[in-house]
Design a protein around this motif. Sequence first.
Motif: not given
Length: 103
Positions: A2, A16, A19-20, A23-28, A31
């Motif tokens: 982290k 954000k 990501a929305a 349909n993915r995670k923000l962290k992905d 990264r």
Amino acid sequence: MKMTVDLPASLVRELKLKAARENRKLKDIVREGMEQSLEAKPLAVARSTGSKADSPLMIDEQGFPIFRCHPNAPATRMTGAELLALEQEALLEEDLKRAGIID
């Protein structure tokens, strides 16, 4: 592992939204962007040597970018406050377009 990173609110908002939409995670998303930046080829720029280079982009001794422009470019006659106001206006217009409020 982290890690805490300070990012501008406008960048976080764009991340954000991306990501929305996907349909993915923000962290992905973050990264993946970091991995891509590590894989990217470095920008070919001219180093500041005192001589006039062909590239409008130069890097000074401290590693900061310097964008050369035509001596008569409007920005050469603007104050720092005027340049900042112009940038803020452009960012607002971009945000309004992305939100679908203006064309």
